[in-house]
Design an enzyme around this catalytic site. Structure first.
Site, PDB file in Angstrom:
ATOM      1  N   GLU A 115     -15.217  -4.096  -4.570  1.00 47.66           N
ATOM      2  CA  GLU A 115     -16.226  -4.107  -3.525  1.00 47.66           C
ATOM      3  C   GLU A 115     -16.413  -2.681  -3.042  1.00 47.66           C
ATOM      4  O   GLU A 115     -15.428  -1.942  -2.881  1.00 47.66           O
ATOM      5  CB  GLU A 115     -15.741  -4.991  -2.364  1.00 47.66           C
ATOM      6  CG  GLU A 115     -16.700  -5.055  -1.176  1.00 47.66           C
ATOM      7  CD  GLU A 115     -16.195  -5.943  -0.041  1.00 47.66           C
ATOM      8  OE1 GLU A 115     -14.988  -6.255   0.011  1.00 47.66           O
ATOM      9  OE2 GLU A 115     -17.024  -6.320   0.803  1.00 47.66           O
TER      10      GLU A 115
ATOM     11  N   HIS B  11      -9.958  -9.031  -4.731  1.00 49.39           N
ATOM     12  CA  HIS B  11     -10.697  -7.779  -4.952  1.00 49.39           C
ATOM     13  C   HIS B  11     -10.113  -6.635  -4.128  1.00 49.39           C
ATOM     14  O   HIS B  11      -9.332  -6.856  -3.206  1.00 49.39           O
ATOM     15  CB  HIS B  11     -12.197  -7.936  -4.660  1.00 49.39           C
ATOM     16  CG  HIS B  11     -12.551  -8.234  -3.231  1.00 49.39           C
ATOM     17  ND1 HIS B  11     -12.752  -9.505  -2.750  1.00 49.39           N
ATOM     18  CD2 HIS B  11     -12.770  -7.414  -2.170  1.00 49.39           C
ATOM     19  CE1 HIS B  11     -13.076  -9.447  -1.468  1.00 49.39           C
ATOM     20  NE2 HIS B  11     -13.082  -8.189  -1.076  1.00 49.39           N
TER      21      HIS B  11
ATOM     22  N   HIS C 280      -9.861  -2.297   2.146  1.00 44.29           N
ATOM     23  CA  HIS C 280      -8.982  -3.465   2.214  1.00 44.29           C
ATOM     24  C   HIS C 280      -8.657  -3.994   0.823  1.00 44.29           C
ATOM     25  O   HIS C 280      -9.336  -3.698  -0.150  1.00 44.29           O
ATOM     26  CB  HIS C 280      -9.576  -4.593   3.078  1.00 44.29           C
ATOM     27  CG  HIS C 280     -10.906  -5.120   2.624  1.00 44.29           C
ATOM     28  ND1 HIS C 280     -12.104  -4.659   3.113  1.00 44.29           N
ATOM     29  CD2 HIS C 280     -11.218  -6.079   1.723  1.00 44.29           C
ATOM     30  CE1 HIS C 280     -13.087  -5.315   2.539  1.00 44.29           C
ATOM     31  NE2 HIS C 280     -12.598  -6.175   1.687  1.00 44.29           N
TER      32      HIS C 280
END
Ligand code: CO
Length: 134
Positions: free
Chosen positions: A130, A79, A7
């Site tokens: 991440e 992020h 994502h």
């Protein structure tokens, strides 16, 4: 090591308003809000064909996205999340290469119930990264 883009996360000051933009203006499939106290955020996922957009709103007193929103009051890209097969092996390889893992270095459970880690943006071309164990 790097798998698919899981994502792109966008920090927003108003999750309800941001959800409406994606749902009503862009016609996207938007999930119900999910509070993640351990991460200091409330999150909504927007499902698009090849990935997801994660909309993040601060939750609680010491949200890790509060200072980001102070600098970017209308919101902004926060992020990128990449999938990895083995998060501990990925962490060990990256820290051996000099990358910094945020927090205590141990994976936490992310929004999908899977282990996640965050890597220092200064080590990754100014972008918070991440990792999520797929
Ligand atoms: Co994320």
């Amino acid at each position: 090591m790097l798998g698919r883009l899981n994502h792109v996360a966008i920090a927003v000051p108003d999750l309800e308003a941001a959800s409406a933009i994606y749902r009503d203006t862009l016609g996207a499939d938007v999930s119900a809000p999910q509070v993640l106290p351990e991460h200091g955020v409330t999150v909504v996922f927007v499902n698009v064909a090849n990935t997801k957009i994660e909309l993040l709103e601060p939750f609680g007193e010491s949200s890790p996205i509060a200072s980001f929103l102070e600098k970017n009051p209308s919101g902004g890209m926060h992020h990128l999340c990449y999938e990895v097969d083995d998060i501990l092996a990925a962490r060990d390889r990256l820290t051996a290469a000099g990358a910094r893992v945020l927090g205590d270095g141990e994976p936490k459970t992310g929004a999908h119930g899977k282990p996640v880690l965050f890597l220092h943006p200064k080590d990754f071309t100014g972008t918070l990264v991440e990792l999520e164990q797929a």
